[in-house]
Design a protein around this motif. Structure first.
Motif: not given
Length: 225
Positions: A47-56, A82-94
């Motif tokens: 869900e986090v990955e999709q949200a980031l793809k949608e420019k959220i 924790e789950e969301a932040e782990t995915e954010m890091i995987r997607q390149g979010v600082k």
């Protein structure tokens, strides 16, 4: 398992997604809040990955999770974050994300009361505070300072969105009909009309099931006549 997944995917994408008036961004916020409330942590990264793809923004994603805290408790929210932040890091979010707090120890109750007045009406809140028995007055202060002061005043999501997410969180929890009815009234007060509420609970349906959905609709019908 694949067959079940296909049934639910077809329902979500071909029927549920075709109903209602919710922007895609709002749908994504609701999904994140519902998964957090349910504690279905395995679903959050996708869900986090999709949200980031949608420019959220990462901050908006985090706030959709954090908004659940007064209603489902600290532990579930921390696990979801924790789950969301782990995915954010995987997607390149600082990380860490910037703070969204807007209150101080001195202002949190005052600002929380202001949010309560906007959502529920000043007379209703003052009556609740004045009529609370002495042994329960601390709860009224906690509601104003913690629930509304510490969370509803945060930047990143506006008050209308936060109140809609609270409605969805309570629908997901079930067994909270008195609070759900109060927040249906609050949603109407801040501009989320009956159709928006029906659309929101419809979007929740695949994850929360029919009993909680129908109970929520009954509450909407009672309050939003």
């Amino acid at each position: 398992m694949e067959e079940l997944k296909q049934i639910v995917t077809n329902f979500q994408e071909n029927e549920v997604s075709a109903y209602g008036n919710l922007p895609e961004k709002t749908q994504r916020f609701i999904s994140i809040s519902v998964l957090t409330t349910l504690g279905t942590l395995k679903e959050i990264p996708a869900e986090v990955e999709q949200a980031l793809k949608e420019k959220i923004s990462p901050e908006e994603i985090a706030e959709a999770i954090i908004q659940c805290t007064p209603y489902i408790g600290y532990s579930k929210v921390m696990e979801a974050l924790e789950e969301a932040e782990t995915e954010m890091i995987r997607q390149g979010v600082k990380l860490p994300l910037s703070s969204r707090n807007t209150t101080t120890d001195e202002s949190r109750i005052e600002k929380g009361l202001a949010a309560q007045y906007t959502i529920f009406g000043k007379e209703n809140i003052e009556r609740n505070r004045e009529t609370a028995p002495p042994e329960l007055r601390h709860i009224q202060d906690y509601l104003s300072g913690y629930c509304f002061g510490d969370f509803y005043t945060r930047s990143g999501l506006d008050l209308q969105t936060r109140e809609l997410l609270t409605f969805c969180t309570l629908c997901t929890l079930g067994g909270c009909e008195p609070q759900l009815k109060a927040h249906i009234g609050g949603n109407l007060q801040v501009g989320n009309d009956r159709q928006t509420l029906i659309s929101a609970v419809t979007w929740c349906l695949p994850n929360i099931g029919f009993p909680r959905t129908l109970n929520a609709i009954a509450c909407i019908n009672e309050i939003a006549k």
